[in-house]
Write an enzyme that holds these catalytic residues in place. Structure first.
Site, PDB file in Angstrom:
ATOM      1  N   TYR A 159       4.151  -5.229   0.290  1.00 38.02           N
ATOM      2  CA  TYR A 159       4.687  -4.412  -0.814  1.00 38.02           C
ATOM      3  C   TYR A 159       3.537  -3.783  -1.612  1.00 38.02           C
ATOM      4  CZ  TYR A 159       6.803  -3.096  -5.251  1.00 38.02           C
ATOM      5  OH  TYR A 159       7.176  -2.403  -6.366  1.00 38.02           O
ATOM      6  N   ARG A 166       1.729   4.732  -1.672  1.00 37.69           N
ATOM      7  CA  ARG A 166       2.621   5.646  -2.413  1.00 37.69           C
ATOM      8  C   ARG A 166       1.843   6.310  -3.545  1.00 37.69           C
ATOM      9  NH1 ARG A 166       8.050   3.286  -5.180  1.00 37.69           N
ATOM     10  NH2 ARG A 166       6.553   1.666  -5.801  1.00 37.69           N
ATOM     11  N   TYR A 220       2.529  -1.809 -15.042  1.00 40.91           N
ATOM     12  CA  TYR A 220       2.360  -3.229 -14.724  1.00 40.91           C
ATOM     13  C   TYR A 220       0.871  -3.572 -14.668  1.00 40.91           C
ATOM     14  CZ  TYR A 220       7.209  -4.237 -13.052  1.00 40.91           C
ATOM     15  OH  TYR A 220       8.539  -4.456 -12.944  1.00 40.91           O
ATOM     16  N   ARG A 233      12.647   3.463 -14.566  1.00 43.13           N
ATOM     17  CA  ARG A 233      13.740   2.477 -14.543  1.00 43.13           C
ATOM     18  C   ARG A 233      15.086   3.143 -14.281  1.00 43.13           C
ATOM     19  NH1 ARG A 233      11.307  -2.235 -13.424  1.00 43.13           N
ATOM     20  NH2 ARG A 233       9.626  -2.667 -14.896  1.00 43.13           N
ATOM     21  N   GLU A 340      18.240  -8.460  -6.581  1.00 41.49           N
ATOM     22  CA  GLU A 340      17.911  -7.194  -7.237  1.00 41.49           C
ATOM     23  C   GLU A 340      19.157  -6.316  -7.179  1.00 41.49           C
ATOM     24  OE1 GLU A 340      13.985  -5.453  -6.541  1.00 41.49           O
ATOM     25  OE2 GLU A 340      15.001  -3.543  -6.165  1.00 41.49           O
TER      26      GLU A 340
HETATM   27  C1  3EB Z   1      10.606  -4.461 -10.423  1.00 43.42           C
HETATM   28  O1  3EB Z   1      11.260  -4.247 -11.452  1.00 43.42           O
HETATM   29  C2  3EB Z   1      11.369  -4.926  -9.228  1.00 43.42           C
HETATM   30  O2  3EB Z   1       8.487  -0.286  -5.976  1.00 43.42           O
HETATM   31  O3  3EB Z   1       9.914   1.367  -5.991  1.00 43.42           O
HETATM   32  C3  3EB Z   1      12.429  -2.261  -8.274  1.00 43.42           C
HETATM   33  C4  3EB Z   1      12.675  -0.915  -8.072  1.00 43.42           C
HETATM   34  C5  3EB Z   1      11.254  -2.822  -7.792  1.00 43.42           C
HETATM   35  C6  3EB Z   1      11.748  -0.110  -7.400  1.00 43.42           C
HETATM   36  C7  3EB Z   1       9.597   0.189  -6.249  1.00 43.42           C
HETATM   37  C8  3EB Z   1      10.336  -2.011  -7.120  1.00 43.42           C
HETATM   38  C9  3EB Z   1      10.585  -0.672  -6.929  1.00 43.42           C
HETATM   39  O4  3EB Z   1       9.375  -4.336 -10.368  1.00 43.42           O
HETATM   40  C10 3EB Z   1      10.954  -4.267  -7.972  1.00 43.42           C
END
Ligand code: 3EB
Length: 354
Positions: A159, A166, A220, A233, A340
Site C-alpha cells: 500500500y 500515485r 498524514y 475525505r 472500511e
Molecule cells: C484512511 O482513512 C483509510 O489511499 O486512496 C481510505 C480511502 C484509505 C482511500 C487511498 C485509503 C485511501 O487512511 C484508508
C-alpha cells in the site's frame, strides 16, 4: 441543473441488470461471487458497450457476482486512451483500466522501482492522459484495487509503494497531491490480479470536503509511509437537491490513529461516526443540505469474513433496513483495520438495487 443531469448508482446482480437493460449506463464495476473462479467474473461477456471494471475483490455473504452500475441521462459516448476505456454521458465521464504487474517485471529489473510502483505509475499516467484527451474533466472519485495490499516486498508494504507511485505520477503529470484531490478508496484484491482502477470525472469542479475528526490523509505523518495518500475525505458534485456526495473509504481512524484495533463492531461504529461528521461538514460547506445516513448507498469492506455478522448488525442499525449495502471481502490499507466503508448519496436520486 435539470433532474436528468444526475448520476444514478445501483448494486445489481448480472441478471437483474440485464433485465433492467443497459439504458443510460455510463460504466460499471463487477465484483465476483465468493465461490466463483476468475472465469465467472466475465458472466457479462466482453461485449458490453460501456467500460466495465473487473474488480478481483469478492462479494461477501453471497455467492453471486454483483455489479455497481452507474447511469447518467442521455446516450453515453464511448472512448479509449491507452488502456483506459471511458464513456461520456451528460456531464459525467466514467473510466476504467487494469495493469498487470507481471508485465512490468522486465522494466522493474533495470529500475529502482518495484513492479507495483511501475504498474501504479502507468495506471495513473494513463488515467490522467485519458482525462486530458477527453477534454480535461475534473477527477471526482477514484477506486483503486491492489493485489496483496498489506504484503511487504522490497522493504516496503505494498500500500505504501502504491502511495509513493500515485504521489509521484500525480506530481509528474502536474496534478494535485493535496487539497483538490478526488475522493478515493484503496483496497486489497486477489493475489495475481491486476492493479485495477475506475473513476468518475465531470465537466464541473467538485467541492472537496475534509473530516473535522480526522487529519487529512494527504497530511498524514511519515509513520504511515514515505508519501501520504492523495485523496479527499469526500467530494460533492452539483448543487442543491441535484448534488451527489462521494464519501471516500472511511475507517476507524480519529486524528491519524487507528482506534479499536481487534474490535470490528466498535470500528464499524467509529467509521459511521466519521461518515456522519462528513455529512455534517458537507452540509456546512455546500448547498446540498445535510444528508442522512439512510439516504446513502454503501460498500462495506470486511477483512475477515467471520466479522461480517457483527459488522452487518452495526450497519443495519445505523442506516436502516432500506439503504443499499454491498459487502465485499478485502484487505484494508492498515493491518489493524477490520472494516472500511465508502458511500454515495444525493438528493437527485435514491439508492436502488439490493
Ligand atoms: C484512511 O482513512 C483509510 O489511499 O486512496 C481510505 C480511502 C484509505 C482511500 C487511498 C485509503 C485511501 O487512511 C484508508
Amino acid at each position: 441543473m435539470s433532474a436528468g443531469q444526475s448520476l444514478r448508482l445501483e448494486y445489481l446482480t448480472p441478471s437483474e441488470s440485464r433485465s433492467e437493460g443497459w439504458q443510460g449506463v455510463l460504466g460499471a464495476a463487477a465484483f465476483p461471487g465468493e465461490r466463483r473462479g476468475t472465469e465467472a467474473e466475465h458472466a457479462l461477456g466482453g461485449g458490453v458497450g460501456f467500460p466495465l471494471a473487473h474488480v478481483h475483490t469478492p462479494v461477501l455473504g453471497d455467492a453471486r457476482e454483483m455489479l455497481e452500475v452507474w447511469r447518467a441521462s442521455g446516450r453515453a459516448q464511448p472512448g479509449s486512451h491507452g488502456r483506459v476505456r471511458y464513456a461520456w454521458g451528460a456531464d459525467f465521464l466514467f473510466g476504467s483500466l487494469a495493469v498487470h504487474e507481471s508485465e512490468m517485471a522486465a522494466t522493474a529489473e533495470s529500475s529502482l522501482r518495484t513492479p507495483l510502483e511501475i504498474a501504479t505509475d502507468l495506471a495513473y499516467r494513463e488515467m490522467y492522459g485519458a482525462l486530458t484527451a477527453a477534454g480535461n474533466p475534473q477527477l471526482v472519485r477514484v477506486w483503486n484495487y491492489i493485489p496483496d495490499i498489506n504484503l511487504d516486498t522490497h522493504g516496503l508494504e505494498r500500500y505504501r509503494q502504491f502511495n509513493k507511485a500515485r504521489h509521484e505520477a500525480s506530481l509528474a503529470c502536474g496534478r494535485a497531491i493535496a487539497g483538490s484531490v478526488p475522493a478515493a478508496s484503496a483496497l486489497g484484491a486477489t493475489t495475481g490480479s491486476p492493479v485495477t482502477l475506475y473513476f468518475l470525472a465531470s465537466r464541473r469542479a467538485p467541492a472537496f470536503i475534509e473530516n473535522p475528526r480526522q487529519v487529512s490523509a494527504y497530511h498524514y505523518p511519515a509513520q504511515y509511509g514515505p508519501r501520504s495518500p492523495a485523496f479527499s475525505r469526500a467530494t460533492v458534485l452539483g448543487e442543491g437537491s441535484e448534488a451527489t456526495l462521494f464519501v471516500s473509504g472511511t475507517a476507524s481512524i480519529v486524528g491519524h490513529r487507528t482506534l479499536h484495533a481487534g474490535d470490528p463492531a466498535a470500528q464499524a461504529r467509529e467509521a459511521l461516526a466519521n461518515i456522519e461528521a462528513l455529512l455534517e461538514e458537507a452540509g456546512r460547506r455546500t448547498s446540498t443540505g445535510t444528508l442522512r445516513l439512510e439516504a446513502l448507498a454503501y460498500k462495506v469492506y470486511v477483512r475477515d469474513p467471520r466479522d461480517l455478522p457483527v459488522i452487518r448488525t452495526e450497519l443495519e442499525s445505523a442506516v436502516g433496513p432500506d439503504a443499499a449495502l454491498l459487502y465485499l471481502k478485502a484487505d484494508i490499507c492498515r493491518r489493524d483495520l477490520s472494516v472500511e466503508i465508502e458511500a454515495v448519496g444525493g438528493g437527485g436520486w435514491r439508492p436502488g438495487g439490493q
